[in-house]
Structure formats: structure tokens, C-alpha cells
Design a protein around this motif. Structure first.
Motif, PDB file in Angstrom:
ATOM      1  N   PHE A 202       0.877  -1.184   0.051  1.00  0.00           N
ATOM      2  CA  PHE A 202       0.128  -0.082  -0.006  1.00  0.00           C
ATOM      3  C   PHE A 202       0.901   1.131  -0.053  1.00  0.00           C
ATOM      4  O   PHE A 202       0.525   2.069  -0.688  1.00  0.00           O
ATOM      5  CB  PHE A 202      -0.647   0.074   1.247  1.00  0.00           C
ATOM      6  CG  PHE A 202      -1.889   1.157   1.202  1.00  0.00           C
ATOM      7  CD1 PHE A 202      -2.873   1.378   0.451  1.00  0.00           C
ATOM      8  CD2 PHE A 202      -1.592   2.131   2.196  1.00  0.00           C
ATOM      9  CE1 PHE A 202      -3.727   2.576   0.309  1.00  0.00           C
ATOM     10  CE2 PHE A 202      -2.472   3.551   2.243  1.00  0.00           C
ATOM     11  CZ  PHE A 202      -3.612   3.583   1.521  1.00  0.00           C
ATOM     12  N   ARG A 203       1.861   1.358   0.821  1.00  0.00           N
ATOM     13  CA  ARG A 203       2.767   2.419   0.744  1.00  0.00           C
ATOM     14  C   ARG A 203       3.542   2.593  -0.424  1.00  0.00           C
ATOM     15  O   ARG A 203       3.856   3.902  -0.834  1.00  0.00           O
ATOM     16  CB  ARG A 203       3.786   2.133   1.886  1.00  0.00           C
ATOM     17  CG  ARG A 203       3.110   2.439   3.265  1.00  0.00           C
ATOM     18  CD  ARG A 203       4.061   2.252   4.306  1.00  0.00           C
ATOM     19  NE  ARG A 203       5.009   3.327   4.515  1.00  0.00           N
ATOM     20  CZ  ARG A 203       4.995   4.447   5.078  1.00  0.00           C
ATOM     21  NH1 ARG A 203       3.650   4.574   5.728  1.00  0.00           N
ATOM     22  NH2 ARG A 203       5.854   5.391   5.271  1.00  0.00           N
ATOM     23  N   GLN A 204       3.780   1.416  -0.996  1.00  0.00           N
ATOM     24  CA  GLN A 204       4.595   1.495  -2.350  1.00  0.00           C
ATOM     25  C   GLN A 204       3.487   2.186  -3.467  1.00  0.00           C
ATOM     26  O   GLN A 204       4.041   2.988  -4.290  1.00  0.00           O
ATOM     27  CB  GLN A 204       5.068   0.124  -2.844  1.00  0.00           C
ATOM     28  CG  GLN A 204       6.200  -0.463  -2.006  1.00  0.00           C
ATOM     29  CD  GLN A 204       6.461  -1.843  -2.606  1.00  0.00           C
ATOM     30  OE1 GLN A 204       6.472  -2.238  -3.741  1.00  0.00           O
ATOM     31  NE2 GLN A 204       6.694  -2.640  -1.586  1.00  0.00           N
ATOM     32  N   LEU A 205       2.282   1.966  -3.464  1.00  0.00           N
ATOM     33  CA  LEU A 205       1.317   2.233  -4.189  1.00  0.00           C
ATOM     34  C   LEU A 205       1.020   3.892  -4.167  1.00  0.00           C
ATOM     35  O   LEU A 205       1.282   4.580  -4.860  1.00  0.00           O
ATOM     36  CB  LEU A 205      -0.333   1.620  -3.951  1.00  0.00           C
ATOM     37  CG  LEU A 205      -1.123   2.148  -5.017  1.00  0.00           C
ATOM     38  CD1 LEU A 205      -1.159   1.923  -6.410  1.00  0.00           C
ATOM     39  CD2 LEU A 205      -2.456   1.511  -4.268  1.00  0.00           C
ATOM     40  N   ILE A 206       0.988   4.405  -2.912  1.00  0.00           N
ATOM     41  CA  ILE A 206       0.845   5.747  -2.343  1.00  0.00           C
ATOM     42  C   ILE A 206       1.889   6.379  -2.886  1.00  0.00           C
ATOM     43  O   ILE A 206       1.968   7.756  -3.436  1.00  0.00           O
ATOM     44  CB  ILE A 206       0.419   5.790  -0.941  1.00  0.00           C
ATOM     45  CG1 ILE A 206      -0.638   5.049  -0.801  1.00  0.00           C
ATOM     46  CG2 ILE A 206       0.073   7.314  -0.640  1.00  0.00           C
ATOM     47  CD1 ILE A 206      -1.975   5.595  -1.655  1.00  0.00           C
ATOM     48  N   TYR A 207       3.217   6.184  -2.535  1.00  0.00           N
ATOM     49  CA  TYR A 207       4.372   6.930  -2.629  1.00  0.00           C
ATOM     50  C   TYR A 207       5.250   6.641  -3.732  1.00  0.00           C
ATOM     51  O   TYR A 207       6.239   7.576  -3.787  1.00  0.00           O
ATOM     52  CB  TYR A 207       5.412   6.718  -1.536  1.00  0.00           C
ATOM     53  CG  TYR A 207       4.686   7.328  -0.109  1.00  0.00           C
ATOM     54  CD1 TYR A 207       4.415   8.709   0.129  1.00  0.00           C
ATOM     55  CD2 TYR A 207       4.171   6.265   0.939  1.00  0.00           C
ATOM     56  CE1 TYR A 207       3.877   9.098   1.263  1.00  0.00           C
ATOM     57  CE2 TYR A 207       3.403   6.687   2.121  1.00  0.00           C
ATOM     58  CZ  TYR A 207       3.371   8.232   2.232  1.00  0.00           C
ATOM     59  OH  TYR A 207       2.936   8.774   3.488  1.00  0.00           O
ATOM     60  N   THR A 209       4.021   4.558  -7.162  1.00  0.00           N
ATOM     61  CA  THR A 209       3.343   4.373  -8.238  1.00  0.00           C
ATOM     62  C   THR A 209       2.348   5.399  -8.464  1.00  0.00           C
ATOM     63  O   THR A 209       2.454   5.787  -9.829  1.00  0.00           O
ATOM     64  CB  THR A 209       1.998   2.837  -8.041  1.00  0.00           C
ATOM     65  OG1 THR A 209       2.851   1.900  -7.470  1.00  0.00           O
ATOM     66  CG2 THR A 209       1.445   2.836  -9.013  1.00  0.00           C
ATOM     67  N   ILE A 210       1.667   6.004  -7.640  1.00  0.00           N
ATOM     68  CA  ILE A 210       0.809   7.137  -8.073  1.00  0.00           C
ATOM     69  C   ILE A 210       1.565   8.193  -8.344  1.00  0.00           C
ATOM     70  O   ILE A 210       1.203   8.974  -9.613  1.00  0.00           O
ATOM     71  CB  ILE A 210      -0.144   7.433  -6.822  1.00  0.00           C
ATOM     72  CG1 ILE A 210      -1.202   6.115  -6.666  1.00  0.00           C
ATOM     73  CG2 ILE A 210      -1.252   8.593  -7.295  1.00  0.00           C
ATOM     74  CD1 ILE A 210      -2.015   5.854  -7.607  1.00  0.00           C
ATOM     75  N   PRO A 211       2.575   8.541  -7.751  1.00  0.00           N
ATOM     76  CA  PRO A 211       3.288   9.872  -8.035  1.00  0.00           C
ATOM     77  C   PRO A 211       4.073   9.734  -9.459  1.00  0.00           C
ATOM     78  O   PRO A 211       4.115  10.496 -10.445  1.00  0.00           O
ATOM     79  CB  PRO A 211       4.406   9.977  -7.108  1.00  0.00           C
ATOM     80  CG  PRO A 211       3.802   9.575  -5.856  1.00  0.00           C
ATOM     81  CD  PRO A 211       2.901   8.415  -6.437  1.00  0.00           C
ATOM     82  N   ARG A 214       1.801  10.097 -12.360  1.00  0.00           N
ATOM     83  CA  ARG A 214       1.208  11.635 -12.606  1.00  0.00           C
ATOM     84  C   ARG A 214       0.743  12.126 -14.034  1.00  0.00           C
ATOM     85  O   ARG A 214      -0.385  12.612 -14.386  1.00  0.00           O
ATOM     86  CB  ARG A 214       2.006  12.868 -11.844  1.00  0.00           C
ATOM     87  CG  ARG A 214       1.509  13.958 -11.763  1.00  0.00           C
ATOM     88  CD  ARG A 214       2.366  14.921 -11.085  1.00  0.00           C
ATOM     89  NE  ARG A 214       3.862  14.805 -11.700  1.00  0.00           N
ATOM     90  CZ  ARG A 214       4.924  15.509 -10.999  1.00  0.00           C
ATOM     91  NH1 ARG A 214       4.704  15.889  -9.641  1.00  0.00           N
ATOM     92  NH2 ARG A 214       6.176  15.203 -11.632  1.00  0.00           N
TER      93      ARG A 214
END
Length: 295
Positions: A202-207, A209-211, A214
Motif C-alpha cells: 500500500f505504501r509503495q502504491l501511494i508513494y 506508483t501514483i506519483p 502523474r
């Protein structure tokens, strides 16, 4: 002399594309703009002497037309609901398919992508049958579990939602492919470093993957928004703007006035209102994206 000929050489290569762009894109836009300031109709199309200049009257009448106002609200409804639905749905599916370890996820790419390459007319006809209040499959399934039938295309609000569901079903596949391509461009070393630091999925996704997605998210949001602003085929085939103009989009309003009522000048004015709205919203999104990039 040799340097001069070499400097002109690139223009000969791009000349065919420029000619096609001018003839089939720029020139029709200019002609439509001129028509929007006239009262052109079938009589004017047959005899140009019947055409007269009316200035901004078409624009004033279009903006005062209650049906056009309703079509703007309908289109905004499509954009507000449809854009986030497709953006979030295609992103989630792309992440699941891309990081799925089983080979079956490769088949899912094809399954989700197929609706976007299927003929929209055929798809709209099939979905109209699915939405049929009496013989449709959806209401049959609801009846099988003892739930009341839903007026999919007969209720004003439900009709818009039904069209959005169908449009999202078609639009998710193409955007999924775009996100998968962007996901595969993220260096794996970022994830390896995050795992060494103890970061979970989850933290990999937020910090990470998503950035890193962009710009892909920005591109998909722009193209999806423009697509919903030009929403036409689905309401035209499935509801023809009904019931009570509740599904009439701006594009469908333009079609009705231009090709059914033959009010070419009036229709052209409506099309340029939509054109400038798309330009302004797109420029606003580019400006917001530029601020985010600066940060």
C-alpha cells in the motif's frame, strides 16, 4: 544554395500532412465559424442569396435556449460522474493486471480492452436490449432475486446513469492500456529500495506508483473529459435525448438542430460554444498541472 535546399527539405516531407490538416480540419472550422454568424438553412444551402449575416444573434439565442441549458447540465453530469469513474476504474484494473503474477491476467488485458475497439453502434444496440424494461437481461436478473425492475432508460436520472455505465464500460479498456504502459516504465529499483526499507504494497502504491503515474493520469483525465464533453453516440442511439431531454448532451443538441432541423447557423453557434468550453477547460487543466509540476 545547397544549404538553402537542405533547409527546405523537411517542409516537403511534412507538406502532405499539412495539406490534409488544412483541408479537412482547419478549413472546415473556419467555414463553420463563418456559418455561425449567418441564418443558413436548407434554403440557404440551395441558394446562397438566401443567406444573411445575423452577427451574434445565433450565439445569444443558443445561450438563451432552455434545451441547450439543459444539455449543458446533462453534459456536466456526464463529466462529473464519468471522468472519475473511468479514471479510477481503469487505474485500479491496470494496477491489478500489471502486478498480477498469474498468466490469466494477460487474458484480462484483452477482455477489458475489447469493448473499446467494438463498434459503438452495435454495442449501444446490445445495451439497449439489456436495459429493456420488460425483456431485458438486467431486469430479468433482478426479478430472479426478487428485486423490483429498474426503469433504466425511462427515468430521467436513471437514464443518465445508465448511459454513464455503458460509456465507462467502453472507456476503461483503452485507458487501462495507457496506465499499464506507464506502469511498466517505472524502474523496478524504486520498488526494491522501498521493500528494503520495509514499505508494504500500500505504501509503495501511494508513494511510488501514483506519483510516477502523474503525467499518465493527467493525459487520461484530459482525453476522458474531452470525450465526455463530446458525448454523442450513446444517447443518440439509445435514448435520442429522452426522456424529456434528460439525456440530451451538447453534441446531440447540435446534431438535432443541424441535421434534423437544418438550422445550420444556429447549430454551428452551439458547436463553437462547446469548442470554446473544451479549450478553456483544457487550458485550465494544463495550468493546474503546471503548478503541480512546479511544486
Amino acid at each position: 544554395m545547397k544549404g538553402y535546399s537542405q533547409s527546405k527539405a523537411p517542409y516537403f516531407f511534412i507538406a502532405p500532412a499539412l495539406i490534409l490538416l488544412i483541408l479537412f480540419s482547419l478549413l472546415p472550422i473556419v467555414v463553420a465559424l463563418v456559418i455561425s454568424f449567418t441564418n443558413m438553412d436548407l434554403a440557404g444551402l440551395a441558394d446562397w442569396s438566401n443567406i444573411s449575416f445575423v452577427g451574434l444573434d445565433n450565439y445569444v439565442d443558443v445561450l438563451a435556449d432552455p434545451v441547450f441549458g439543459k444539455s449543458i447540465l446533462n453534459t456536466l453530469f456526464y463529466v462529473v460522474i464519468g471522468v472519475p469513474l473511468i479514471l479510477i476504474g481503469s487505474l485500479l484494473i491496470a494496477i491489478i493486471v500489471n502486478f498480477g503474477g498469474n498468466r490469466i491476467f494477460n487474458a484480462f488485458r484483452v477482455i477489458y480492452y475489447m469493448p473499446s475497439v467494438t463498434n459503438v453502434v452495435a454495442v449501444a444496440v446490445v445495451w439497449t436490449l439489456l436495459y429493456n424494461p420488460i425483456f431485458g437481461l438486467l431486469n430479468y436478473l433482478l426479478d430472479a432475486v426478487h428485486l423490483p425492475a429498474v426503469p433504466w432508460l425511462q427515468d430521467p436520472i436513471m437514464a443518465k446513469i445508465s448511459l454513464i455505465i455503458m460509456g465507462a464500460w467502453r472507456g476503461i479498456g483503452l485507458n487501462m492500456i495507457i496506465f499499464i504502459a506507464a506502469l511498466q516504465g517505472i524502474p523496478k529499483s524504486y520498488y526494491e529500495a522501498a521493500q528494503l526499507d520495509g514499505a508494504g504494497n500500500f505504501r509503495q502504491l501511494i508513494y511510488i506508483t501514483i506519483p510516477m503515474l502523474r503525467f499518465a493520469i493527467f493525459f487520461v483525465s484530459i482525453t476522458t473529459m474531452i470525450g465526455w464533453l463530446q458525448f454523442f453516440e450513446e444517447p443518440f442511439i439509445m435514448t435520442d435525448g429522452g426522456p424529456l431531454d434528460s439525456t440530451t448532451s451538447v453534441a446531440l443538441f447540435i446534431y438535432h438542430n443541424g441535421f434534423q432541423l437544418s438550422h445550420f447557423g444556429y447549430s454551428a453557434a452551439g458547436s463553437f460554444v462547446l469548442f470554446f468550453a473544451i479549450i478553456l477547460i483544457t487550458l485550465l487543466q494544463f495550468k493546474l498541472q503546471g503548478k503541480d509540476t512546479d511544486l
